[in-house]
Design an enzyme around this catalytic site. Structure first.
Site, PDB file in Angstrom:
ATOM      1  N   LYS A  77      13.481  59.896  72.781  1.00 37.43           N
ATOM      2  CA  LYS A  77      13.079  61.506  72.601  1.00 37.43           C
ATOM      3  C   LYS A  77      11.701  61.696  72.956  1.00 37.43           C
ATOM      4  CE  LYS A  77      12.711  65.724  70.713  1.00 37.43           C
ATOM      5  NZ  LYS A  77      13.198  66.859  71.133  1.00 37.43           N
ATOM      6  N   THR A 103      12.491  64.733  64.867  1.00 34.44           N
ATOM      7  CA  THR A 103      11.592  63.735  65.881  1.00 34.44           C
ATOM      8  C   THR A 103      10.387  63.253  65.144  1.00 34.44           C
ATOM      9  OG1 THR A 103      12.109  65.353  67.577  1.00 34.44           O
ATOM     10  CG2 THR A 103      10.485  63.863  67.781  1.00 34.44           C
ATOM     11  N   LYS A 125       2.650  67.706  67.036  1.00 33.30           N
ATOM     12  CA  LYS A 125       2.974  66.365  66.397  1.00 33.30           C
ATOM     13  C   LYS A 125       3.748  65.469  67.417  1.00 33.30           C
ATOM     14  CE  LYS A 125       7.177  66.763  64.908  1.00 33.30           C
ATOM     15  NZ  LYS A 125       8.671  66.446  65.163  1.00 33.30           N
TER      16      LYS A 125
HETATM   17  P1  NAP Z   1      11.406  74.239  61.261  1.00 34.98           P
HETATM   18  O1  NAP Z   1      12.127  75.694  61.742  1.00 34.98           O
HETATM   19  O2  NAP Z   1      10.046  74.513  60.988  1.00 34.98           O
HETATM   20  O3  NAP Z   1      12.385  73.532  60.051  1.00 34.98           O
HETATM   21  C1  NAP Z   1      11.780  72.521  59.574  1.00 34.98           C
HETATM   22  C2  NAP Z   1      12.692  72.156  58.366  1.00 34.98           C
HETATM   23  O4  NAP Z   1      12.334  71.210  57.645  1.00 34.98           O
HETATM   24  C3  NAP Z   1      12.650  73.277  57.241  1.00 34.98           C
HETATM   25  O5  NAP Z   1      14.134  73.441  56.803  1.00 34.98           O
HETATM   26  C4  NAP Z   1      11.835  72.699  56.371  1.00 34.98           C
HETATM   27  O6  NAP Z   1      12.056  73.442  54.927  1.00 34.98           O
HETATM   28  C5  NAP Z   1      11.982  71.325  56.421  1.00 34.98           C
HETATM   29  N1  NAP Z   1      10.936  70.533  55.957  1.00 34.98           N
HETATM   30  C6  NAP Z   1       9.788  70.146  56.432  1.00 34.98           C
HETATM   31  N2  NAP Z   1       9.329  69.347  55.648  1.00 34.98           N
HETATM   32  C7  NAP Z   1       9.992  69.121  54.544  1.00 34.98           C
HETATM   33  C8  NAP Z   1       9.655  68.246  53.344  1.00 34.98           C
HETATM   34  N3  NAP Z   1       8.553  67.383  53.096  1.00 34.98           N
HETATM   35  N4  NAP Z   1      10.537  68.249  52.500  1.00 34.98           N
HETATM   36  C9  NAP Z   1      11.580  69.166  52.672  1.00 34.98           C
HETATM   37  N5  NAP Z   1      12.002  69.782  53.658  1.00 34.98           N
HETATM   38  C10 NAP Z   1      11.059  69.812  54.677  1.00 34.98           C
HETATM   39  O7  NAP Z   1      11.597  73.153  62.560  1.00 34.98           O
HETATM   40  P2  NAP Z   1      12.574  72.977  63.720  1.00 34.98           P
HETATM   41  O8  NAP Z   1      12.360  73.680  64.922  1.00 34.98           O
HETATM   42  O9  NAP Z   1      13.962  73.012  62.925  1.00 34.98           O
HETATM   43  O10 NAP Z   1      12.419  71.367  63.919  1.00 34.98           O
HETATM   44  C11 NAP Z   1      12.962  70.360  63.034  1.00 34.98           C
HETATM   45  C12 NAP Z   1      12.846  69.006  63.636  1.00 34.98           C
HETATM   46  O11 NAP Z   1      13.559  68.931  64.952  1.00 34.98           O
HETATM   47  C13 NAP Z   1      11.334  68.492  64.109  1.00 34.98           C
HETATM   48  O12 NAP Z   1      11.232  67.111  64.019  1.00 34.98           O
HETATM   49  C14 NAP Z   1      11.166  69.050  65.506  1.00 34.98           C
HETATM   50  O13 NAP Z   1      10.136  68.119  66.376  1.00 34.98           O
HETATM   51  C15 NAP Z   1      12.643  68.554  66.037  1.00 34.98           C
HETATM   52  N6  NAP Z   1      13.230  69.581  67.195  1.00 34.98           N
HETATM   53  C16 NAP Z   1      13.052  70.873  67.349  1.00 34.98           C
HETATM   54  C17 NAP Z   1      13.443  71.425  68.463  1.00 34.98           C
HETATM   55  C18 NAP Z   1      13.135  72.950  68.662  1.00 34.98           C
HETATM   56  O14 NAP Z   1      13.364  73.404  69.866  1.00 34.98           O
HETATM   57  N7  NAP Z   1      12.818  73.864  67.437  1.00 34.98           N
HETATM   58  C19 NAP Z   1      14.044  70.792  69.299  1.00 34.98           C
HETATM   59  C20 NAP Z   1      14.439  69.471  69.283  1.00 34.98           C
HETATM   60  C21 NAP Z   1      13.882  68.669  68.083  1.00 34.98           C
HETATM   61  P3  NAP Z   1      11.489  74.816  54.556  1.00 34.98           P
HETATM   62  O15 NAP Z   1      12.490  75.797  55.032  1.00 34.98           O
HETATM   63  O16 NAP Z   1      11.236  74.511  52.969  1.00 34.98           O
HETATM   64  O17 NAP Z   1       9.993  74.919  55.299  1.00 34.98           O
END
Ligand code: NAP
Length: 298
Positions: free
Chosen positions: A174, A99, A242
């Protein structure tokens, strides 16, 4: 013989781990990369191949999916010095499922296009639970032909898949979703606190309203977490802050007042000040508890 597309997957966080596992289960050959390499292990154990960088993922894939955190992170993994663009060929497709900002999305799509790489923005809703079950809602922006080519891949991760317009429009929709999520979540927290203050049994109150007109994903999933006192993240407060920033930036672009969402933003900002950034969005109950001067659970 049917040509099976090779998938690359970047970002194995709460969302990406379940989504990439579902692609493997659907029979796609998957190459994964995660910045913190230890998170690759469950996928490698399940049959995925590992790569050393996003550019290496692109070299080995026809379609590259990424789901990382914010706009700058997507720019880094797609356009950075070891980004996807370095390993991609004309004809490679990128699907960004993070997102991020609609305007940054359009700019990234233009950069990729210069190399003949097509992009879909395909952010998701449905939480880590939906990511694991393969029941996500996916809102897609991009070219209809590219969308149709990628549909079988999106269908391995989601149930409701909607092409909503050109590049950036998936992200805009979104953000509509995130307006709804926040007000819903705050409503759940306030309603449960109201029941608690008035002396109603919380389990019974939750059960009574869940099937009615006020039923919702937030009430069913995060409401139950609140009843158990569970603040662990499916979706982190820091990531929702964010999204609120992205909503407010886009609202300023289109000159739209957002009164309800502003209240939600201030509540979540207070959670940040309390050191609750890494908790789940249901932690908004802590802000409601402060206002009510009462704990939800004894
Ligand atoms: P998360 O568990 O914090 O995972 C984030 C991922 O992104 C990790 O694999 C992290 O790597 C990687 N990452 C972040 N910055 C990076 C960079 N600069 N270079 C390389 N890798 C990077 O977050 P998440 O919940 O999966 O969310 C991911 C996305 O989906 C976000 O945009 C969020 O808003 C969206 N989203 C989340 C949900 C939810 O319910 N969780 C639902 C819909 C959408 P590391 O492991 O090394 O930190």
């Amino acid at each position: 013989m049917k040509f099976v597309k090779r998938i690359g997957f970047i970002g194995l966080g709460l969302m990406g781990s379940g989504m990439s596992m579902n692609l493997l289960k659907a029979g796609f050959p998957v190459t994964v990369w995660n910045r913190t390499r230890s998170k690759m292990k469950p996928l490698l154990d399940a049959g995925a191949k590992g790569a050393g960088s996003p550019s290496e993922v692109a070299e080995r894939s026809d379609i590259v999916i990424d789901i990382v955190t914010d706009s700058a992170d997507v720019e880094e993994v797609l356009l950075g010095p070891s980004g996807v663009i370095r390993g991609a060929r004309a004809g490679t497709t990128v699907i960004d499922m993070s997102t991020i900002s609609p305007s940054v999305t359009k700019r990234i799509a233009q950069e990729l296009e210069k190399k003949g790489v097509k992009m879909l923005d395909a952010p998701v809703s449905g939480g880590d639970i939906g990511a694991r079950k393969g029941t996500l809602s996916i809102m897609v922006g991009g070219d209809p032909e590219v969308f149709n080519e990628c549909l079988p891949i999106l269908e391995a991760m989601g149930k409701t898949i909607t092409l909503v317009g050109g590049n950036g429009m998936g992200q805009t929709v979104k953000l509509c979703n995130q307006i709804l999520v926040g007000m819903n979540m705050l409503g759940v927290a306030e309603a449960l606190m109201f029941a608690s203050k008035a002396g109603v049994d919380l389990e019974k109150a939750h059960a009574a309203v869940s099937g009615g007109a006020a039923g919702s994903w937030q009430l069913t999933n995060n409401g139950v977490k609140l009843l158990k006192g569970d603040l662990e993240p499916g979706f982190k407060v820091k990531d929702y802050l964010k999204d609120l920033r992205l909503i407010m930036e886009t609202a300023a672009d289109v000159n739209m007042p957002l009164l309800g969402t502003s209240v939600v933003q201030q509540m979540y900002r207070s959670l940040d000040a309390e050191g609750l950034r890494q908790k789940g969005t249901q932690a908004v109950i802590r802000a409601v508890e402060k206002l009510a001067e009462t704990k939800l659970l004894p």
